[in-house]
Write a protein that holds these residues in place. Structure first.
Motif, PDB file in Angstrom:
ATOM      1  N   VAL A  32       0.869  -1.216  -0.043  1.00 36.67           N
ATOM      2  CA  VAL A  32       0.044  -0.205  -0.015  1.00 36.67           C
ATOM      3  C   VAL A  32       0.703   1.319  -0.113  1.00 36.67           C
ATOM      4  O   VAL A  32       0.670   2.214  -0.733  1.00 36.67           O
ATOM      5  CB  VAL A  32      -0.996  -0.022   1.200  1.00 36.67           C
ATOM      6  N   LEU A  33       1.916   1.227   0.796  1.00 40.40           N
ATOM      7  CA  LEU A  33       2.667   2.606   1.037  1.00 40.40           C
ATOM      8  C   LEU A  33       3.667   2.501  -0.227  1.00 40.40           C
ATOM      9  O   LEU A  33       4.001   3.767  -0.603  1.00 40.40           O
ATOM     10  CB  LEU A  33       3.544   2.371   2.293  1.00 40.40           C
ATOM     11  N   ALA A  34       3.797   1.510  -0.970  1.00 42.17           N
ATOM     12  CA  ALA A  34       4.771   1.682  -2.126  1.00 42.17           C
ATOM     13  C   ALA A  34       4.035   2.533  -3.098  1.00 42.17           C
ATOM     14  O   ALA A  34       4.832   3.555  -3.855  1.00 42.17           O
ATOM     15  CB  ALA A  34       4.994   0.523  -2.823  1.00 42.17           C
ATOM     16  N   VAL A  35       2.856   2.440  -3.398  1.00 40.37           N
ATOM     17  CA  VAL A  35       1.941   3.321  -4.175  1.00 40.37           C
ATOM     18  C   VAL A  35       2.039   4.859  -3.718  1.00 40.37           C
ATOM     19  O   VAL A  35       2.602   5.614  -4.633  1.00 40.37           O
ATOM     20  CB  VAL A  35       0.698   3.042  -4.395  1.00 40.37           C
ATOM     21  N   ALA A  36       1.731   5.162  -2.438  1.00 42.91           N
ATOM     22  CA  ALA A  36       1.928   6.403  -1.977  1.00 42.91           C
ATOM     23  C   ALA A  36       3.267   7.138  -2.036  1.00 42.91           C
ATOM     24  O   ALA A  36       3.642   8.242  -2.657  1.00 42.91           O
ATOM     25  CB  ALA A  36       1.494   6.445  -0.534  1.00 42.91           C
ATOM     26  N   GLY A  37       4.176   5.924  -1.635  1.00 43.27           N
ATOM     27  CA  GLY A  37       5.702   6.731  -1.723  1.00 43.27           C
ATOM     28  C   GLY A  37       6.266   6.879  -3.245  1.00 43.27           C
ATOM     29  O   GLY A  37       7.001   8.136  -3.317  1.00 43.27           O
ATOM     30  N   ALA A  38       5.638   6.134  -4.054  1.00 39.40           N
ATOM     31  CA  ALA A  38       5.917   6.562  -5.624  1.00 39.40           C
ATOM     32  C   ALA A  38       5.540   7.882  -6.145  1.00 39.40           C
ATOM     33  O   ALA A  38       6.138   8.699  -6.676  1.00 39.40           O
ATOM     34  CB  ALA A  38       5.728   5.360  -6.500  1.00 39.40           C
ATOM     35  N   LEU A  39       4.318   8.150  -5.713  1.00 35.33           N
ATOM     36  CA  LEU A  39       3.516   9.236  -6.123  1.00 35.33           C
ATOM     37  C   LEU A  39       4.249  10.448  -5.181  1.00 35.33           C
ATOM     38  O   LEU A  39       4.541  11.527  -5.879  1.00 35.33           O
ATOM     39  CB  LEU A  39       2.186   9.295  -5.622  1.00 35.33           C
ATOM     40  N   GLY A  40       4.435  10.454  -3.845  1.00 35.14           N
ATOM     41  CA  GLY A  40       5.193  11.340  -3.287  1.00 35.14           C
ATOM     42  C   GLY A  40       6.607  11.622  -3.752  1.00 35.14           C
ATOM     43  O   GLY A  40       7.055  12.802  -3.900  1.00 35.14           O
ATOM     44  N   MET A  41       7.319  10.404  -4.262  1.00 39.80           N
ATOM     45  CA  MET A  41       8.559  10.588  -4.903  1.00 39.80           C
ATOM     46  C   MET A  41       8.662  11.413  -6.229  1.00 39.80           C
ATOM     47  O   MET A  41       9.596  12.169  -6.368  1.00 39.80           O
ATOM     48  CB  MET A  41       9.441   9.520  -4.658  1.00 39.80           C
ATOM     49  N   GLY A  42       7.483  11.065  -6.894  1.00 40.93           N
ATOM     50  CA  GLY A  42       7.334  11.668  -8.100  1.00 40.93           C
ATOM     51  C   GLY A  42       7.147  12.997  -7.939  1.00 40.93           C
ATOM     52  O   GLY A  42       7.705  14.243  -8.737  1.00 40.93           O
ATOM     53  N   ARG A  43       6.548  13.793  -6.760  1.00 36.39           N
ATOM     54  CA  ARG A  43       6.331  15.103  -6.628  1.00 36.39           C
ATOM     55  C   ARG A  43       7.715  15.789  -6.190  1.00 36.39           C
ATOM     56  O   ARG A  43       7.963  16.852  -6.717  1.00 36.39           O
ATOM     57  CB  ARG A  43       5.290  15.204  -5.619  1.00 36.39           C
ATOM     58  N   LEU A  44       8.435  15.272  -5.325  1.00 40.36           N
ATOM     59  CA  LEU A  44       9.715  15.644  -4.740  1.00 40.36           C
ATOM     60  C   LEU A  44      10.942  15.833  -6.244  1.00 40.36           C
ATOM     61  O   LEU A  44      11.505  16.549  -6.252  1.00 40.36           O
ATOM     62  CB  LEU A  44      10.582  14.745  -3.871  1.00 40.36           C
ATOM     63  N   ALA A  45      10.601  14.695  -7.155  1.00 42.90           N
ATOM     64  CA  ALA A  45      11.444  14.757  -8.305  1.00 42.90           C
ATOM     65  C   ALA A  45      11.378  16.187  -9.097  1.00 42.90           C
ATOM     66  O   ALA A  45      12.003  16.520  -9.789  1.00 42.90           O
ATOM     67  CB  ALA A  45      11.404  13.511  -9.053  1.00 42.90           C
ATOM     68  N   ARG A  46       9.956  16.441  -9.035  1.00 47.33           N
ATOM     69  CA  ARG A  46       9.552  17.638  -9.867  1.00 47.33           C
ATOM     70  C   ARG A  46      10.159  18.970  -9.288  1.00 47.33           C
ATOM     71  O   ARG A  46      10.284  19.961  -9.787  1.00 47.33           O
ATOM     72  CB  ARG A  46       7.893  17.876  -9.901  1.00 47.33           C
ATOM     73  N   VAL A  47      10.311  18.798  -8.022  1.00 46.12           N
ATOM     74  CA  VAL A  47      10.879  20.077  -7.218  1.00 46.12           C
ATOM     75  C   VAL A  47      12.364  19.891  -7.433  1.00 46.12           C
ATOM     76  O   VAL A  47      13.034  20.882  -7.785  1.00 46.12           O
ATOM     77  CB  VAL A  47      10.166  20.286  -5.970  1.00 46.12           C
ATOM     78  N   TYR A  48      12.867  18.619  -7.155  1.00 47.60           N
ATOM     79  CA  TYR A  48      14.416  18.466  -6.606  1.00 47.60           C
ATOM     80  C   TYR A  48      15.214  17.941  -7.839  1.00 47.60           C
ATOM     81  O   TYR A  48      16.487  17.719  -7.831  1.00 47.60           O
ATOM     82  CB  TYR A  48      14.814  17.975  -5.385  1.00 47.60           C
ATOM     83  N   GLY A  49      14.563  17.282  -8.637  1.00 45.50           N
ATOM     84  CA  GLY A  49      14.963  16.499  -9.841  1.00 45.50           C
ATOM     85  C   GLY A  49      15.141  15.081  -9.590  1.00 45.50           C
ATOM     86  O   GLY A  49      15.234  14.600  -8.129  1.00 45.50           O
ATOM     87  N   ALA A  50      15.032  14.108 -10.436  1.00 44.02           N
ATOM     88  CA  ALA A  50      14.924  12.717 -10.308  1.00 44.02           C
ATOM     89  C   ALA A  50      16.430  12.419  -9.692  1.00 44.02           C
ATOM     90  O   ALA A  50      16.534  11.519  -8.788  1.00 44.02           O
ATOM     91  CB  ALA A  50      14.733  12.115 -11.653  1.00 44.02           C
ATOM     92  N   LYS A  51      17.397  12.585 -10.107  1.00 43.74           N
ATOM     93  CA  LYS A  51      18.886  12.218  -9.496  1.00 43.74           C
ATOM     94  C   LYS A  51      18.880  12.412  -7.976  1.00 43.74           C
ATOM     95  O   LYS A  51      19.032  11.651  -7.303  1.00 43.74           O
ATOM     96  CB  LYS A  51      20.088  12.839 -10.225  1.00 43.74           C
ATOM     97  N   ARG A  52      18.591  13.741  -7.751  1.00 43.11           N
ATOM     98  CA  ARG A  52      18.662  13.931  -6.269  1.00 43.11           C
ATOM     99  C   ARG A  52      17.688  13.250  -5.340  1.00 43.11           C
ATOM    100  O   ARG A  52      17.875  12.925  -4.061  1.00 43.11           O
ATOM    101  CB  ARG A  52      18.405  15.369  -6.110  1.00 43.11           C
ATOM    102  N   THR A  53      16.523  12.908  -5.898  1.00 45.93           N
ATOM    103  CA  THR A  53      15.429  12.132  -5.201  1.00 45.93           C
ATOM    104  C   THR A  53      15.769  10.871  -5.045  1.00 45.93           C
ATOM    105  O   THR A  53      15.465  10.204  -4.025  1.00 45.93           O
ATOM    106  CB  THR A  53      13.793  12.390  -5.873  1.00 45.93           C
ATOM    107  N   ILE A  54      16.301  10.137  -6.286  1.00 43.33           N
ATOM    108  CA  ILE A  54      16.911   8.827  -5.917  1.00 43.33           C
ATOM    109  C   ILE A  54      17.927   8.706  -4.978  1.00 43.33           C
ATOM    110  O   ILE A  54      18.067   7.726  -4.153  1.00 43.33           O
ATOM    111  CB  ILE A  54      17.356   8.150  -7.297  1.00 43.33           C
TER     112      ILE A  54
END
Length: 449
Positions: A301-323
């Motif tokens: 359940v949390l993997a779905v929420a985490g993916a969506l949340g990290m997707g939003r973080l990537a829009r702000v900080y970039g995919a590399k920094r989020t990874i």
């Protein structure tokens, strides 16, 4: 009817047929993800380990083919061997699919081989650890081959502008199926006495039901997906020669290869944590199967929420920094797991929450970042190598886990040994100049990457 009207009608029919194929495609993830969740992640590790321990000698060793192996390492070694088998088979199947264009019969063969082997786990009892290991190797290798073929349909059934959405829906279907079946498994397992079943019989039914589910729902994509025969001039070289040719082409893009190496290292750690967490929970922490099932369900359940949340973080900080942030979180999570007290399910659920929040996002963002590093016109070729290379590396984690336990007899030492994959992956990824890598691949550089 005018020419424009005919073209509009044809385009509408083509779009409708494409959506129908997409809906069928989603259902293969719905079919096979139950194996990954219920069998590989939850039930089989602890149960196969217990069967091996029952067959062990006084020193805790079993002797498959005369080789002394700690009973607690048998599951991890079997997973490693299954990945090696998959890597040997995938290039041959992939080349056959590309030469003939007939992916659907090959997908059917892989799916029903895996489903049959999984269903056969119903007969895993007593001292039959060799049977369990053999069926695990067959099922896991078939799963890998089937996923390779399944993924290769994506460019054919979805245009570039809709590919991310279609891929995400397939991923969501898989997690939904895994969660649904896990709830049923939890009811059956916890109330096995009410159903007149022993605990072992309940586990075996859960294992076999995953195979039946896999086989039944595979009928949907097999009915809806279409084969597309490739022109002879585009056919690939046989087997490993095609993989070698792709790797040679990748050498012209060394920064793409650098990212791929970083991903393969840290993803190996992720896959090993997924496959070995239940063994750690049951053998080292002394947690019951109901607790383990509940923890895995929480992760789903949390993997779905985490993916969506990290997707939003990537829009702000970039995919590399989020990874990179997710890899730091993985490292902290494993360190916390080392110190978890035995017999404390609450803290295990906290650990599962941490895993769930970074699991889906770290993998989803890695795939999307890699897509920017692929030269235009070579998407299928590079992602085919990506899949095979991924499987080629993912035996190292289980092997390290098994060897560490073999040498120390401690699952805590085994789980903390996996930190090296996240630390090394972090260092390798941090050194990749992704903007230059995207530019060198001939792609536009996003504002945030």
């Amino acid at each position: 009817m005018g020419t424009d009207a005919i073209r509009t009608t044809d385009a509408g029919e083509a779009a409708a047929e494409r959506r129908r194929e997409q809906r069928g495609w989603y259902f293969y993830d719905w079919a096979c993800s139950v194996y990954s969740t219920s069998v590989l992640t939850v039930f089989l590790g602890p149960y196969l380990t217990s069967v091996a321990e029952d067959a062990a000698d006084a020193d805790g060793y079993i002797h498959p083919l005369g080789i002394p192996v700690r009973a607690g390492s048998f599951f991890a070694y079997s997973v490693s061997l299954s990945v090696i088998v998959a890597v040997l088979v995938m290039p041959l199947v992939g080349a056959a699919a590309d030469r003939t264009g007939r992916k659907k019969p090959l997908l059917a063969a892989a799916a029903y081989t895996g489903a049959a082997a999984t269903t056969g786990l119903f007969f895993l009892d007593g001292h039959r650890y060799l049977l369990g290991g053999a069926l695990l190797i067959v099922a896991n290798a078939a799963m890998s081959v089937g996923m390779m073929l399944y993924n290769s349909y994506l460019p054919q059934i979805a245009g570039p502008e809709e590919r991310d959405a279609v891929s995400a829906r397939g991923w969501a279907f898989g997690y939904a199926a895994g969660s649904l079946v896990l709830v049923v498994n939890l009811v059956l397992y916890t109330a096995h006495d009410s159903f007149g079943l022993s605990e072992g019989m309940a586990v075996r039914i859960c294992l076999a039901s995953a195979g039946l589910w896999w086989g039944a729902f595979t009928l949907v994509p097999l009915r809806r997906l279409h084969d597309r025969r490739m022109p002879q001039k585009e056919a690939t070289a046989p087997g490993f020669r095609q993989l070698a040719a792709t790797v040679r082409d990748m050498r012209r893009h060394p920064l793409t290869l650098s990212f791929l190496l970083a991903y393969l290292v840290y993803n190996d750690g992720i896959q090993t944590v997924i496959s070995q967490a239940s063994v750690y929970g049951s053998e080292e922490l002394g947690l019951g199967q109901s607790t383990l099932i509940g923890a895995v369900l929480l992760v789903q359940v949390l993997a779905v929420a985490g993916a969506l949340g990290m997707g939003r973080l990537a829009r702000v900080y970039g995919a590399k920094r989020t990874i990179l942030g997710s890899l730091a979180a993985w490292t902290l999570t494993l360190a916390a797991g080392y110190f978890l007290p035995a017999g404390a399910p609450v803290w295990f659920f906290v650990l599962a929450s941490g895993i769930g929040l970074v699991l889906g996002g770290s993998q989803a963002l890695s795939r999307s970042l890699f897509s920017h590093l692929v030269p235009p016109g070579k998407e299928a070729e590079y992602f085919s190598a990506y899949e095979m290379s991924d499987r080629g590396m993912s035996w190292l984690g289980p092997l390290l886990f098994g060897i560490t336990y073999q040498l120390t007899g401690s699952y805590r030492d085994a789980i903390i040994s996996l930190v090296i994959f996240f630390v090394l992956g972090f260092c390798l990824l941090a050194r990749v100049p992704v903007r230059q890598a995207i530019s060198d691949a001939g792609n536009p550089v996003p504002e945030k990457i």
